[in-house]
Design a protein around this motif. Structure first.
Motif, PDB file in Angstrom:
ATOM      1  N   GLN A   1       7.626  46.719  82.079  1.00  0.00           N
ATOM      2  CA  GLN A   1       6.186  46.798  82.306  1.00  0.00           C
ATOM      3  C   GLN A   1       5.712  48.208  82.020  1.00  0.00           C
ATOM      4  O   GLN A   1       6.362  49.188  82.393  1.00  0.00           O
ATOM      5  N   LEU A   2       4.575  48.320  81.353  1.00  0.00           N
ATOM      6  CA  LEU A   2       4.013  49.630  81.048  1.00  0.00           C
ATOM      7  C   LEU A   2       3.640  50.367  82.328  1.00  0.00           C
ATOM      8  O   LEU A   2       3.084  49.787  83.261  1.00  0.00           O
TER       9      LEU A   2
ATOM     10  N   GLN B   1       0.082  52.474  79.505  1.00  0.00           N
ATOM     11  CA  GLN B   1      -1.131  51.702  79.247  1.00  0.00           C
ATOM     12  C   GLN B   1      -2.212  52.564  78.620  1.00  0.00           C
ATOM     13  O   GLN B   1      -3.010  52.090  77.804  1.00  0.00           O
TER      14      GLN B   1
ATOM     15  N   ASP C   1       1.313  53.512  84.034  1.00  0.00           N
ATOM     16  CA  ASP C   1      -0.100  53.862  83.821  1.00  0.00           C
ATOM     17  C   ASP C   1      -0.265  54.688  82.548  1.00  0.00           C
ATOM     18  O   ASP C   1      -1.197  54.463  81.766  1.00  0.00           O
TER      19      ASP C   1
ATOM     20  N   ALA D   1       5.870  47.039  74.301  1.00  0.00           N
ATOM     21  CA  ALA D   1       4.693  46.925  75.163  1.00  0.00           C
ATOM     22  C   ALA D   1       4.033  45.558  75.014  1.00  0.00           C
ATOM     23  O   ALA D   1       3.612  44.945  76.003  1.00  0.00           O
TER      24      ALA D   1
END
Length: 299
Positions: A63-64, A69, A66, A20
């Motif tokens: 990419q993270l 995150q 939702d 991440a």
């Protein structure tokens, strides 16, 4: 999501955070000293246990999502708590024995620290030293280093810092280069009649020159390199005039200082450790010996 993040194996959480924070499996693998396939399997294992998708694949990495995150701050909080526990436990050690990890810039690690560390090892045979040359900032909280030598005032919370003094800087060129190109008598001579060696992405030299009243620009430098050890070798090889720590450069017969009265802002030298570690006998002993060993280089 029927399983709590707290029930995951800690190594899996570390893999999740590394990917991440780094943005790709390859960068995370370098950070953790693991292989990309291993990290890929661990990320899939985290996703399977939590029943969620944590990352989406992009052309240049991961990419993270939702939910990823949302979960990252919780994992980082667990990492911080683990780091605090490790520091608290390490700070209770009473023997002058064990390992002390020191981090400093690549240039200081190369040119200044080796004889100081040799002296520490002669005086304290039960202490092992790990030296981590790094121009980035190692994190004292997570035990990436026990003692840091910084060229700036630290702002990290929960650290003990001591200003040892300032490292004077000067302008130098190789004797061969100066014999060919001449010795500048003014800063205007240096700017207009000489090849200059500067940094690439790092703006430290530009900021220093601007403090001296020069509207310095990146393209003033004919050669640019951010690695300070390589930068120094470029200067010694005769590529142009450059900046260096005075005490190191003055000991080299291949180089010569020019414009010694130029008011170049010095580099502050700070010795830093986490406050939980400061009273640990081996940390305190190495701290004191580093301060003593660095004292001849600062003013």
């Amino acid at each position: 999501m029927d399983k709590s993040l707290a029930n995951l194996d800690w190594s899996l959480l570390q893999s999740f955070m590394a990917v991440a924070e780094e943005g790709s499996l390859s960068a995370a693998a370098r950070r953790l000293g693991a292989s990309q396939p291993t990290l890929g399997r661990q990320i899939r294992q985290v996703e399977q246990q939590l029943g969620v998708t944590l990352f989406t694949r992009k052309p240049r990495g991961l990419q993270l999502t939702d939910i990823g995150q949302t979960l990252l701050p919780a994992a980082q909080t667990m990492r911080e708590a683990a780091g605090q526990m490790a520091l608290a436990a390490a700070g209770q050690e009473q023997q002058i024995k064990g390992t002390v990890r020191i981090t400093a810039s690549v240039f200081v690690s190369h040119h200044i620290l080796p004889p100081i560390i040799a002296h520490i090892m002669r005086q304290e045979p039960d202490i092992a030293i790990e030296l981590a040359p790094n121009d980035a900032s190692e994190n004292l909280l997570f035990r990436e280093a026990d003692i840091a030598i910084r060229m700036y005032r630290p702002t990290q919370l929960d650290v003990v810092a001591k200003h040892l003094g300032d490292l004077p800087l000067g302008v130098f060129g190789s004797v061969d280069y100066l014999n060919r190109k001449g010795r500048p008598e003014t800063i205007e001579d240096m700017m207009n009649g000489h090849d200059l060696i500067g940094y690439d992405a790092d703006e430290q030299i530009l900021r220093g020159m601007r403090q001296m009243g020069q509207e310095a620009k990146r393209d003033w430098f004919r050669i640019r390199c951010d690695n300070n050890v390589v930068y120094w070798e470029l200067l010694r090889a005769g590529c142009g005039l450059g900046f260096s720590q005075t005490y190191v450069a003055m000991d080299d017969p291949l180089v010569e200082q020019v414009l010694p009265d130029l008011p170049i802002p010095p580099l502050p030298v700070w010795l830093v450790t986490h406050q939980a570690m400061r009273r640990t006998p081996r940390i305190r002993r190495v701290w004191d010996m580093l301060a003593e060993g660095l004292s001849p280089f600062v003013s």
